[in-house]
Write a protein that holds these residues in place. Sequence first.
Motif, PDB file in Angstrom:
ATOM      1  N   MET A   1      -3.241  43.091  11.789  1.00 51.86           N
ATOM      2  CA  MET A   1      -2.254  42.843  12.811  1.00 51.86           C
ATOM      3  C   MET A   1      -0.887  42.743  12.147  1.00 51.86           C
ATOM      4  O   MET A   1      -0.730  42.089  11.124  1.00 51.86           O
ATOM      5  N   SER A   2       0.103  43.378  12.738  1.00 50.59           N
ATOM      6  CA  SER A   2       1.442  43.378  12.166  1.00 50.59           C
ATOM      7  C   SER A   2       2.091  42.005  12.314  1.00 50.59           C
ATOM      8  O   SER A   2       1.710  41.198  13.164  1.00 50.59           O
ATOM      9  N   THR A   3       3.089  41.772  11.494  1.00 48.87           N
ATOM     10  CA  THR A   3       3.827  40.513  11.556  1.00 48.87           C
ATOM     11  C   THR A   3       4.492  40.343  12.921  1.00 48.87           C
ATOM     12  O   THR A   3       4.510  39.251  13.483  1.00 48.87           O
ATOM     13  N   ALA A   4       5.012  41.434  13.479  1.00 48.78           N
ATOM     14  CA  ALA A   4       5.655  41.372  14.793  1.00 48.78           C
ATOM     15  C   ALA A   4       4.643  40.992  15.878  1.00 48.78           C
ATOM     16  O   ALA A   4       4.945  40.173  16.757  1.00 48.78           O
ATOM     17  N   ASN A   5       3.451  41.575  15.830  1.00 44.85           N
ATOM     18  CA  ASN A   5       2.419  41.233  16.814  1.00 44.85           C
ATOM     19  C   ASN A   5       1.961  39.786  16.661  1.00 44.85           C
ATOM     20  O   ASN A   5       1.708  39.102  17.650  1.00 44.85           O
ATOM     21  N   GLN A   6       1.847  39.336  15.412  1.00 42.28           N
ATOM     22  CA  GLN A   6       1.441  37.959  15.174  1.00 42.28           C
ATOM     23  C   GLN A   6       2.513  37.003  15.702  1.00 42.28           C
ATOM     24  O   GLN A   6       2.193  35.985  16.332  1.00 42.28           O
ATOM     25  N   ALA A   7       3.772  37.314  15.488  1.00 44.17           N
ATOM     26  CA  ALA A   7       4.864  36.476  16.000  1.00 44.17           C
ATOM     27  C   ALA A   7       4.868  36.466  17.525  1.00 44.17           C
ATOM     28  O   ALA A   7       5.097  35.422  18.143  1.00 44.17           O
ATOM     29  N   SER A   8       4.621  37.609  18.129  1.00 39.37           N
ATOM     30  CA  SER A   8       4.570  37.684  19.588  1.00 39.37           C
ATOM     31  C   SER A   8       3.423  36.843  20.138  1.00 39.37           C
ATOM     32  O   SER A   8       3.594  36.107  21.113  1.00 39.37           O
ATOM     33  N   THR A   9       2.259  36.931  19.518  1.00 38.58           N
ATOM     34  CA  THR A   9       1.112  36.142  19.945  1.00 38.58           C
ATOM     35  C   THR A   9       1.403  34.654  19.801  1.00 38.58           C
ATOM     36  O   THR A   9       1.112  33.868  20.705  1.00 38.58           O
ATOM     37  N   THR A  10       2.002  34.257  18.692  1.00 41.22           N
ATOM     38  CA  THR A  10       2.366  32.858  18.485  1.00 41.22           C
ATOM     39  C   THR A  10       3.302  32.374  19.583  1.00 41.22           C
ATOM     40  O   THR A  10       3.131  31.276  20.120  1.00 41.22           O
ATOM     41  N   ALA A  11       4.256  33.190  19.963  1.00 36.27           N
ATOM     42  CA  ALA A  11       5.185  32.822  21.038  1.00 36.27           C
ATOM     43  C   ALA A  11       4.446  32.656  22.365  1.00 36.27           C
ATOM     44  O   ALA A  11       4.731  31.723  23.131  1.00 36.27           O
ATOM     45  N   HIS A  12       3.480  33.524  22.644  1.00 36.85           N
ATOM     46  CA  HIS A  12       2.694  33.407  23.876  1.00 36.85           C
ATOM     47  C   HIS A  12       1.860  32.121  23.874  1.00 36.85           C
ATOM     48  O   HIS A  12       1.736  31.453  24.911  1.00 36.85           O
ATOM     49  N   VAL A  13       1.285  31.787  22.741  1.00 37.11           N
ATOM     50  CA  VAL A  13       0.493  30.561  22.614  1.00 37.11           C
ATOM     51  C   VAL A  13       1.383  29.343  22.852  1.00 37.11           C
ATOM     52  O   VAL A  13       1.039  28.447  23.632  1.00 37.11           O
ATOM     53  N   GLN A  14       2.534  29.302  22.211  1.00 34.90           N
ATOM     54  CA  GLN A  14       3.446  28.176  22.375  1.00 34.90           C
ATOM     55  C   GLN A  14       3.929  28.065  23.820  1.00 34.90           C
ATOM     56  O   GLN A  14       4.047  26.962  24.358  1.00 34.90           O
ATOM     57  N   ARG A  15       4.163  29.188  24.465  1.00 36.56           N
ATOM     58  CA  ARG A  15       4.596  29.183  25.859  1.00 36.56           C
ATOM     59  C   ARG A  15       3.507  28.592  26.759  1.00 36.56           C
ATOM     60  O   ARG A  15       3.783  27.780  27.630  1.00 36.56           O
ATOM     61  N   ALA A  16       2.257  28.979  26.540  1.00 34.25           N
ATOM     62  CA  ALA A  16       1.158  28.457  27.351  1.00 34.25           C
ATOM     63  C   ALA A  16       1.008  26.947  27.159  1.00 34.25           C
ATOM     64  O   ALA A  16       0.813  26.210  28.135  1.00 34.25           O
ATOM     65  N   ILE A  17       1.108  26.491  25.933  1.00 33.04           N
ATOM     66  CA  ILE A  17       0.977  25.062  25.653  1.00 33.04           C
ATOM     67  C   ILE A  17       2.112  24.293  26.329  1.00 33.04           C
ATOM     68  O   ILE A  17       1.880  23.255  26.963  1.00 33.04           O
ATOM     69  N   GLY A  18       3.320  24.788  26.245  1.00 34.62           N
ATOM     70  CA  GLY A  18       4.453  24.131  26.898  1.00 34.62           C
ATOM     71  C   GLY A  18       4.359  24.168  28.411  1.00 34.62           C
ATOM     72  O   GLY A  18       4.633  23.173  29.099  1.00 34.62           O
ATOM     73  N   ALA A  19       3.949  25.318  28.958  1.00 37.60           N
ATOM     74  CA  ALA A  19       3.818  25.451  30.415  1.00 37.60           C
ATOM     75  C   ALA A  19       2.764  24.485  30.947  1.00 37.60           C
ATOM     76  O   ALA A  19       2.936  23.902  32.029  1.00 37.60           O
ATOM     77  N   TYR A  20       1.696  24.295  30.203  1.00 36.15           N
ATOM     78  CA  TYR A  20       0.651  23.344  30.596  1.00 36.15           C
ATOM     79  C   TYR A  20       1.231  21.930  30.696  1.00 36.15           C
ATOM     80  O   TYR A  20       1.023  21.228  31.691  1.00 36.15           O
ATOM     81  N   ALA A  21       1.964  21.500  29.678  1.00 32.64           N
ATOM     82  CA  ALA A  21       2.535  20.153  29.674  1.00 32.64           C
ATOM     83  C   ALA A  21       3.465  19.947  30.869  1.00 32.64           C
ATOM     84  O   ALA A  21       3.396  18.924  31.560  1.00 32.64           O
ATOM     85  N   HIS A  22       4.316  20.922  31.132  1.00 34.75           N
ATOM     86  CA  HIS A  22       5.242  20.808  32.263  1.00 34.75           C
ATOM     87  C   HIS A  22       4.491  20.767  33.593  1.00 34.75           C
ATOM     88  O   HIS A  22       4.847  19.989  34.490  1.00 34.75           O
ATOM     89  N   ALA A  23       3.472  21.594  33.732  1.00 35.26           N
ATOM     90  CA  ALA A  23       2.709  21.632  34.988  1.00 35.26           C
ATOM     91  C   ALA A  23       1.958  20.325  35.219  1.00 35.26           C
ATOM     92  O   ALA A  23       1.934  19.812  36.343  1.00 35.26           O
TER      93      ALA A  23
END
Length: 132
Positions: free
Chosen positions: A1-23
């Motif tokens: 997996m490319s570094t760009a794809n790994q960074a994108s996946t990490t951003a999606h994971v962090q977004r889901a974790i944050g969205a859960y807390a807010h919800a």
Amino acid sequence: MSTANQASTTAHVQRAIGAYAHAVDADRVDDIVELFWPDGVAEITGVGTFEGHEAIRAGYANFSPARPQLHLATNIVVTSVTEDEATAVSNLAFFQRDDSGWAVRLVGRYDDVLRRRDGEWRFQRRVTTFLP
């Protein structure tokens, strides 16, 4: 997996974790449910395991906040990444406000498995463990 794809996946994971807390803090049960896949699992140690959208909806409907609250998920570490799956661990601090102000009520940890389907990342399994 490319570094760009790994960074994108990490951003999606962090977004889901944050969205859960807010919800959770805003008592938006439908938003919580939508963060999970239809066959997803939310396990809250000592409380219960909720499998599938209807069980997750019913389980979280019982957690309506009685007072203002705030979940802080921090120290998020994505522990593994493939093209369609990521695992992560993060720390949790739960605050509630009462007449004397904000106070920490619980601390714990999230252990997450997120999956990507049709380009979208959601929780496949979220385990919440509270620490003594």
